[in-house]
Design a protein around this motif. Structure first.
Motif, PDB file in Angstrom:
ATOM      1  N   LEU A   1       0.872  -1.173   0.000  1.00  0.00           N
ATOM      2  CA  LEU A   1       0.000   0.000   0.000  1.00  0.00           C
ATOM      3  C   LEU A   1       0.912   1.226   0.000  1.00  0.00           C
ATOM      4  O   LEU A   1       1.714   1.399   0.917  1.00  0.00           O
ATOM      5  CB  LEU A   1      -0.899   0.037   1.236  1.00  0.00           C
ATOM      6  N   VAL A   2       0.799   2.057  -1.021  1.00  0.00           N
ATOM      7  CA  VAL A   2       1.615   3.266  -1.118  1.00  0.00           C
ATOM      8  C   VAL A   2       0.865   4.410  -0.458  1.00  0.00           C
ATOM      9  O   VAL A   2      -0.202   4.813  -0.925  1.00  0.00           O
ATOM     10  CB  VAL A   2       1.938   3.603  -2.582  1.00  0.00           C
ATOM     11  N   GLY A   3       1.413   4.929   0.633  1.00  0.00           N
ATOM     12  CA  GLY A   3       0.713   5.921   1.432  1.00  0.00           C
ATOM     13  C   GLY A   3       1.262   7.325   1.334  1.00  0.00           C
ATOM     14  O   GLY A   3       2.098   7.656   0.493  1.00  0.00           O
ATOM     15  N   ARG A   4       0.804   8.150   2.270  1.00  0.00           N
ATOM     16  CA  ARG A   4       1.129   9.570   2.321  1.00  0.00           C
ATOM     17  C   ARG A   4       2.628   9.848   2.381  1.00  0.00           C
ATOM     18  O   ARG A   4       3.128  10.837   1.842  1.00  0.00           O
ATOM     19  CB  ARG A   4       0.412  10.167   3.542  1.00  0.00           C
ATOM     20  N   ASP A   5       3.386   8.959   3.030  1.00  0.00           N
ATOM     21  CA  ASP A   5       4.823   9.210   3.165  1.00  0.00           C
ATOM     22  C   ASP A   5       5.527   9.263   1.820  1.00  0.00           C
ATOM     23  O   ASP A   5       6.550   9.932   1.673  1.00  0.00           O
ATOM     24  CB  ASP A   5       5.476   8.144   4.048  1.00  0.00           C
ATOM     25  N   MET A   6       4.979   8.585   0.795  1.00  0.00           N
ATOM     26  CA  MET A   6       5.573   8.618  -0.537  1.00  0.00           C
ATOM     27  C   MET A   6       5.036   9.754  -1.396  1.00  0.00           C
ATOM     28  O   MET A   6       5.757  10.315  -2.217  1.00  0.00           O
ATOM     29  CB  MET A   6       5.315   7.284  -1.254  1.00  0.00           C
ATOM     30  N   THR A   7       3.778  10.117  -1.238  1.00  0.00           N
ATOM     31  CA  THR A   7       3.124  11.033  -2.186  1.00  0.00           C
ATOM     32  C   THR A   7       2.806  12.420  -1.635  1.00  0.00           C
ATOM     33  O   THR A   7       2.551  13.344  -2.401  1.00  0.00           O
ATOM     34  CB  THR A   7       1.803  10.415  -2.675  1.00  0.00           C
ATOM     35  N   GLY A   8       2.810  12.582  -0.314  1.00  0.00           N
ATOM     36  CA  GLY A   8       2.253  13.790   0.295  1.00  0.00           C
ATOM     37  C   GLY A   8       2.937  15.094  -0.031  1.00  0.00           C
ATOM     38  O   GLY A   8       2.331  16.166   0.122  1.00  0.00           O
ATOM     39  N   ASN A   9       4.183  15.075  -0.472  1.00  0.00           N
ATOM     40  CA  ASN A   9       4.890  16.322  -0.787  1.00  0.00           C
ATOM     41  C   ASN A   9       4.708  16.767  -2.233  1.00  0.00           C
ATOM     42  O   ASN A   9       5.270  17.782  -2.640  1.00  0.00           O
ATOM     43  CB  ASN A   9       6.390  16.158  -0.513  1.00  0.00           C
ATOM     44  N   TYR A  10       3.902  16.019  -2.982  1.00  0.00           N
ATOM     45  CA  TYR A  10       3.783  16.288  -4.421  1.00  0.00           C
ATOM     46  C   TYR A  10       2.319  16.470  -4.809  1.00  0.00           C
ATOM     47  O   TYR A  10       1.412  16.230  -4.013  1.00  0.00           O
ATOM     48  CB  TYR A  10       4.399  15.127  -5.214  1.00  0.00           C
ATOM     49  N   ALA A  11       2.115  16.908  -6.035  1.00  0.00           N
ATOM     50  CA  ALA A  11       0.779  16.962  -6.611  1.00  0.00           C
ATOM     51  C   ALA A  11       0.511  15.608  -7.264  1.00  0.00           C
ATOM     52  O   ALA A  11       1.271  15.173  -8.132  1.00  0.00           O
ATOM     53  CB  ALA A  11       0.675  18.083  -7.638  1.00  0.00           C
ATOM     54  N   LEU A  12      -0.532  14.942  -6.846  1.00  0.00           N
ATOM     55  CA  LEU A  12      -0.891  13.631  -7.358  1.00  0.00           C
ATOM     56  C   LEU A  12      -2.030  13.787  -8.360  1.00  0.00           C
ATOM     57  O   LEU A  12      -3.141  14.160  -7.996  1.00  0.00           O
ATOM     58  CB  LEU A  12      -1.313  12.733  -6.195  1.00  0.00           C
ATOM     59  N   ASP A  13      -1.729  13.556  -9.622  1.00  0.00           N
ATOM     60  CA  ASP A  13      -2.683  13.723 -10.719  1.00  0.00           C
ATOM     61  C   ASP A  13      -3.226  12.343 -11.099  1.00  0.00           C
ATOM     62  O   ASP A  13      -2.495  11.513 -11.646  1.00  0.00           O
ATOM     63  CB  ASP A  13      -1.970  14.387 -11.907  1.00  0.00           C
ATOM     64  N   ILE A  14      -4.520  12.092 -10.823  1.00  0.00           N
ATOM     65  CA  ILE A  14      -5.128  10.793 -11.096  1.00  0.00           C
ATOM     66  C   ILE A  14      -6.136  10.943 -12.230  1.00  0.00           C
ATOM     67  O   ILE A  14      -7.147  11.634 -12.085  1.00  0.00           O
ATOM     68  CB  ILE A  14      -5.827  10.217  -9.852  1.00  0.00           C
TER      69      ILE A  14
END
Length: 414
Positions: A158-171
């Motif tokens: 499960l890829v969580g906030r620690d990997m993505t939270g500093n960036y803009a996540l475009d889904i």
């Protein structure tokens, strides 16, 4: 009836969302000596986003439980992951860690749907996801059962906030792809809503307006297959009338929970007004209440939009896809089922539904054929899977795995 996502609504698992929220570390658990050290106390590693991150799209498919499933690498090994913004610290499957002979250190415990779970910790050299590479750091470790995706096979991470939270996540749900961009980027236009990272739980949080109530904080949880979930208190505060409800079951890392569900005519997420939205109401003392949240915004809702999650910039951006406001598929069978390799397992009999009115249906029943057609490994993506949200009045013949036959007449009941 048209077949469209979310197929969890009366199709594959008939309205059963899979809730994978793992929120922070709690009191240390006696997993091993020395005493457990929670993820927040460990070295986070160093993140690097490639200069060409715009072009580093990650392709995904939606699991039967509505989660974003894709492939990435950990220490050069390919594995299957789910994008889960409701997880504070990314979680590696204990099964995977043991098979790879990774040393697992004690990691404490964490709050999850259904209760608390013990977690461990493994150090990593490199974690690579699209245009993002993290060197050093590590991953939490916990059991990730197959039921967590609604499919017959489990995922590894499960890829969580620690990997993505500093960036803009475009889904881009329509194109089945996502990417990570530098915070502040705005790759498309849409309606904006506030977004932040919770200081205490370290997950994505936003807010919704439901009826007379402004509900916050709402965990923005791409790992939650349901649409909108609120607490019992929030539902009462909304003061909605005329909404027919039934029951459904949710599964998390620590167990299952039965909740009330209904379709509300409208709710607002920031500037966006969404219509015909499924809302799940947790029982008193449920998971959201226990962690101090007003509820969750899940992938069952988000998948109707092009989504930008940029907590560092303080915003979520939603651009409606075609049919975003169409009524969701509803179960007409009243059976919530899980997919196994060659059968369906009844997980819950919905209150007030046709199955509840018929004699004999209970959790654990096994279905091997539908109108004479066998359950195959690819059942979840076949037209056969739409039977439980079929046209009211249709009678479905269900072959039970014990050799008996049951007939069920579909009906609208919520």
């Amino acid at each position: 009836m048209a077949f469209r996502r979310p197929d969890v609504h009366g199709v594959v698992m008939a309205l059963v969302p899979i809730l994978l929220s793992l929120l922070g570390a709690g009191a240390p658990a006696a997993l091993a000596a020395p005493p457990a050290l929670p993820p927040a106390s460990r070295a986070p590693g160093v993140m690097r986003l490639a200069p060409d991150a715009d072009a580093r799209w990650v392709s995904f498919d939606l699991t039967p439980g509505n989660q974003i499933r894709f492939e990435m690498t950990v220490d050069g090994r390919a594995l299957t992951a789910i994008l889960d913004t409701g997880v504070s610290y990314s979680v590696l499957a204990k099964r995977y860690a043991e098979a790879a002979k990774l040393p697992i250190a004690a990691g404490g415990s964490a709050a999850a749907i259904g209760g608390a779970v013990d977690i461990g910790w493994v150090a990593t050299r490199e974690v690579a996801l699209g245009g993002l590479v993290r060197t050093g750091g590590g991953l939490s470790v916990a059991d990730l059962p197959a039921i967590a995706t609604g499919s017959a096979r489990p995922v590894d991470l499960l890829v969580g906030r620690d990997m993505t939270g500093n960036y803009a996540l475009d889904i881009d749900y329509a194109a089945r792809r996502f990417r990570l961009l530098p915070s502040g980027r705005l790759p498309f236009r849409g309606e904006s809503a506030p977004l932040a990272i919770s200081r205490e739980k370290r997950v994505y949080i936003g807010e919704v307006t439901l009826g007379a109530a402004r509900l916050r904080p709402m965990v923005v949880d791409t790992g939650d297959g349901s649409a909108i979930t609120v607490t019992s208190e929030g539902w009462r505060a909304a003061r909605l009338t005329g909404v027919r409800t039934t029951t459904a079951i949710s599964f998390g890392l620590a167990g299952s929970v039965v909740s009330t569900i209904g379709i509300v005519p409208a709710l607002a997420v920031g500037q966006l007004v969404a219509r015909n939205v499924e809302v799940r109401v947790e029982p008193v003392g449920g998971f959201s209440e226990a962690i101090g949240a007003a509820g969750r915004i899940g992938s069952g809702f988000l998948q109707n939009y092009r989504v930008l999650l940029d907590p560092a910039a303080g915003r979520m951006v939603l651009a409606p896809e075609a049919g975003a406001d169409e009524p969701p598929l509803r179960s007409t069978s009243g059976l919530l089922v899980g997919v196994e390799p060659d059968r369906l397992r009844v997980l819950h009999v919905m209150r007030g539904g046709p199955a509840a009115a018929a004699a004999g249906w209970r959790a654990g029943d096994l279905i091997c054929t539908i109108d004479g057609a066998p359950i195959t490994r690819d059942y979840a993506i076949t037209p056969l899977a739409t039977w439980s949200a079929g046209e009211p009045g249709r009678t479905v013949t269900l072959g039970m795995c014990d050799g008996s036959i049951r007939k069920l007449t579909l009906a609208a009941f919520y």
